[in-house]
Every structure is written in structure tokens, then in C-alpha cells.
Design an enzyme around this catalytic site. Sequence first.
Site, PDB file in Angstrom:
ATOM      1  N   ASP A  80       0.884  -1.277  -0.198  1.00 28.87           N
ATOM      2  CA  ASP A  80       0.037   0.185   0.047  1.00 28.87           C
ATOM      3  C   ASP A  80       1.030   1.262   0.006  1.00 28.87           C
ATOM      4  OD1 ASP A  80      -2.268   1.538   0.196  1.00 28.87           O
ATOM      5  OD2 ASP A  80      -2.861   1.075   1.961  1.00 28.87           O
TER       6      ASP A  80
ATOM      7  N   ASP B 232      -2.936   7.235  -3.446  1.00 30.35           N
ATOM      8  CA  ASP B 232      -4.169   7.931  -3.530  1.00 30.35           C
ATOM      9  C   ASP B 232      -4.440   8.807  -2.414  1.00 30.35           C
ATOM     10  OD1 ASP B 232      -4.135   5.772  -1.740  1.00 30.35           O
ATOM     11  OD2 ASP B 232      -6.229   5.442  -2.092  1.00 30.35           O
TER      12      ASP B 232
ATOM     13  N   CYS C 118     -13.778 -23.319  18.799  1.00 33.27           N
ATOM     14  CA  CYS C 118     -12.966 -23.369  17.272  1.00 33.27           C
ATOM     15  C   CYS C 118     -11.651 -24.483  17.467  1.00 33.27           C
ATOM     16  CB  CYS C 118     -12.115 -21.984  17.085  1.00 33.27           C
ATOM     17  SG  CYS C 118     -10.866 -22.066  15.911  1.00 33.27           S
TER      18      CYS C 118
ATOM     19  N   CYS D  22      -8.669 -24.639  15.946  1.00 33.43           N
ATOM     20  CA  CYS D  22      -7.380 -24.174  15.374  1.00 33.43           C
ATOM     21  C   CYS D  22      -6.394 -24.619  16.382  1.00 33.43           C
ATOM     22  CB  CYS D  22      -7.303 -22.477  14.753  1.00 33.43           C
ATOM     23  SG  CYS D  22      -7.153 -21.547  16.129  1.00 33.43           S
TER      24      CYS D  22
ATOM     25  N   CYS E 260      -6.437 -22.590  19.499  1.00 29.05           N
ATOM     26  CA  CYS E 260      -7.941 -22.760  20.504  1.00 29.05           C
ATOM     27  C   CYS E 260      -7.793 -24.348  20.774  1.00 29.05           C
ATOM     28  CB  CYS E 260      -9.108 -22.626  19.492  1.00 29.05           C
ATOM     29  SG  CYS E 260      -9.182 -21.087  19.067  1.00 29.05           S
TER      30      CYS E 260
END
Length: 518
Positions: A83, A118, A270, A272, A275
Site C-alpha cells: 500500500d 491515492d 474453534c 485451530c 484454540c
Amino acid sequence: MFEVKTRDLGGRIGKLVTRHGVLETPFLFPVIDPHRQVPGLPKIRDMGFNGIITNAYLFYKRSRGLIKPIHDELAWTDVIMTDSGGYQILIYGDVEADNKTIVMYEKSIGSDIAVILDVPTGSKMSFEEAQKAVWETYRRGIEALPLIMDADQLWVYPVQGAPYKELVARSTILANKLPYDIYAVGSPTVMLEKYKYSELVKLVVTVRARLPPGKPLHVFGVGHPMIIPFLVAVGGDLFDSASYILYARGERYMTETGTRNIRDLVYFPCNCPVCSKYTPQEVLEMPREGREEVIATHNLHVLIKEIKTVKEAIKEGRLWELLEYRSRAHPALYEAFNVIKKYVKLLEKTDSTTSPSGKALLLFNADSCVNPRLRVNVRKALSRVGVTGKTVILIPAYRKPYTLQEEYKAIAGLTGTRADVEALFIHPLLGVFKPSVSSTYPFYQHECRITRRTANPAKIAKLIDKVVELGARKVVVVQAGWFTEDLFRKTTKYLSEGVSRAPLFICKLNEISSLLLQ
Ligand SMILES: [Zn+2]
């Protein structure tokens, strides 16, 4: 180069080829902090992210403009998007470098995907200020073109103007004049923070509808799993997220249905790796950095899982069903879903609606009927019924295969050779259709339970009106399955005046033959 492989609604699975590998879209770039990255990049790679985004302006400032290849700086061999510092403009008002300098810097350090400098409009700008930002971004877009013509990077042009729809539309039309590889929409993060999901959907639709379909669209700053399926459905291809770590710093735990503070959790919903390893209590007792890393890691896992869920839904042609399901998680999501329903005609154009997905459509209620896969086929089937001047017998479809229902077999026996009588099926969600299509998609490939709520009298009245409008001389409804006498009585109240042109009856199967003789 961008190639769309599979599409469903406005969503697509595509391949975006960059100098450091291919990104399969929809793709989400984790935002990387070059000063203090948590969790570390090797962990991010292991989770399955082969692309990251970082801020070129921060590198520029740190290295005082000195050119160092960004892949070496980050020790990352896959895709890097940079960015430009537009976000810093938004926060601090201005940056210490101009567009040309930043563009040349991004080009020299070897970003794979780069954004021009931008002027983001944010959410606090007046219309006039936002308009200036749109024009200044356009000026910079033109200014950058000669500098990037010979670059083999992909260049991004950010559409500005939000939250003013008119400006967003104008900015997209301007964007179309410039030959960029990727277009992006700057989305005020406040929309995400304040659960203004319907606004976000409108913003993305406004841009997508005015861009060539072959160009990928990046949605800046929308890194929450809740909203991703909705934005993919209206044509978002690329996303980025700093929120995985920002949320983690606030002890906020993302799920695909909402955000939870881990202090409120006793169990992690969860599986994962983090977790599975810790309980919320154990995480709370960790030193701050460890706690942030665990939550950020989970947040990234849930983001990539959601991206995969969306891709699988696109592949199966079940993105609409996923939206229906997810829209029940939060009123803000249901509101966003209602906005998508308004744009369904637009989605019909991009969806591969008529091709069977191979999967049965899951039909729940009126929301399911808006699904372009259903709408297009139902409309087509209804237009082909051919009833002009005929007596139409409407047989309620209630058990698949519908042509094996006893009512159909009996009536087909009675009317087989009569050119003045047409037997058709009627179904509250599938409309009115010929028996000959009842074995085709989706008239056979669907799952549905017709209840008093799905058999809505107003909706059924509309179907009967349509049959009359198509020229039926007389309409006979067979009282069977879900079509009760009571429902018939209620339905007649909703019929339009025009129906008086054709007599309408309900009768039991054994009364049909005498009625046909009249
Ligand atoms: Zn987890």
C-alpha cells in the site's frame, strides 16, 4: 493477469498471476507491520497465506528512500502487495513524499502488487472535500501511468468517494479510463466497526457494477470473516486485514458469526491449533504479547477458513445458501443480505444461473426464491407453459419425483389426448411448471419442506394470476398435498381483478373428470 475459473452470483474463484506466484481469489492479504509483526511471517505462511500486504511508505521513511528489495527486507519469497501511504494521509493529513516518489519507490523495491499514492476519502469528509479527493486521485492515476508502463508489477487504482455513492460511481467511471491491472475500493473502516454491512455491500456493488468483469477488485480494510461471503457475492476478489492483530490487542476474538471478547468466553468455539491448545482462561493469564499472538493467530485462522468456505460454496454453486445461513447470525448481516436481494438482477447477469451446479438447491423460505439459480429457471419454466385458451389443471407438487404422484398419473390418464387441457405442477417456491421439466434442474434437484409459512397465499395467488395472464380459459386446482381448501380460500382473497376473466375452481381428484366434461 487475472483469469476467472468458477463463478457463482457475483463471486468468482480466479487466478491472479504475479511475479512471485499465483494467488487464488478470493484472497485475503494479512497486513504486515514491518516494525513488530505478530505472529511471525513463517507462521503466517504455514497457515496458508501466500501473499501479504505492507505499507511502502513506512519502508520509505525507515530507509530514508534507500532502495532495498522488499522480499529480502521481509525474508518473504511469495507475493507482496504494498500500500502506498494513503492511509497515513487519512490519519495524519499528509505524507512526506509525493505520488511520483512513492510509485517509483514501490517499483524499485520490487512489490508484486502496488498501489499509487491515492487520497482516501474516509468517512468524515464533506462532499466537496471527497470530490477533491476523487479528482486528485485521478490526476495521480494519470501521472503514474508513464512511470509504470514498463513495470511487470500489477498496479492498483483505488476508487474513492465513499460514503457518497454518486462520487463513488463517478470515481469508478474515471478509473475505467485508466488501464490499471486491479481496481480497489477504499472502504471507511468505520463501516466495519459500526456494523454498517449493508453500506459496505452497496459500496462494493456500486464499484463492481461499473468495472469490466475481467478486472479483479480489492476491498481495502475489510478483514472480518462475518462480512467476507457477502462482499465476495457482490464481486469482491481481494481483501486485506490488519484487524486480526488490532482485534487481538483489544482481546477480541473473531468468529464467522461475530466478535467475542475472550473475557466472556469459557470455551473456544474453534479447533485451530491455538484454540485446541489453550482455554480462554489460560490465554488471559498469559503476558500481553503472548496473549496477542494467540488471539491474532486464531483470528487469521478463522479468516482463511472463511475464505475457503466461500470458495467451496462458489464451486458447489451454493453461495446464495451460504448467505441465507450466515445472514441469520446478526441483524446487520440480514440487512446486508436484503441489500443483495435488491441487486439480484445484476447478479443474474454474472452468475452461471442456468447451468446446474450438481448440488440440490436447499429451499427454506421466500429468501431462497431470490436465489438467481432458482429465479432464472422458475421464470423460464413459467414462460414455457403454453396455456392459451386451455383449461389448466394445477397439481400441487409435494413429493418427488412429482410425475409419480398419484394425482399426476390419474390426470395424465384422463387428459392424455386432449389438446384443450394442460396439466401443470404448482409449488410455492418453484412456481408453475410443466411435468416435462420436473426431472430437470432445479425442479428435481432441490430439498424443501412445504409448511403453512412457505405455502404463502399471496405468493400462490400471484402464480395463478400469471397462469390466467398467459391465457388460460379455466383454472382447476387439485386439492391435494399442501394445497388445502383453507389455503385455496385464503388465496382467492389475493387474486387480482383480472382473474374474473377465467373461472377458478378447486376440486378433489375424483371430481376432476366430471369437471373436465363441463
Ligand atoms: Zn481458533
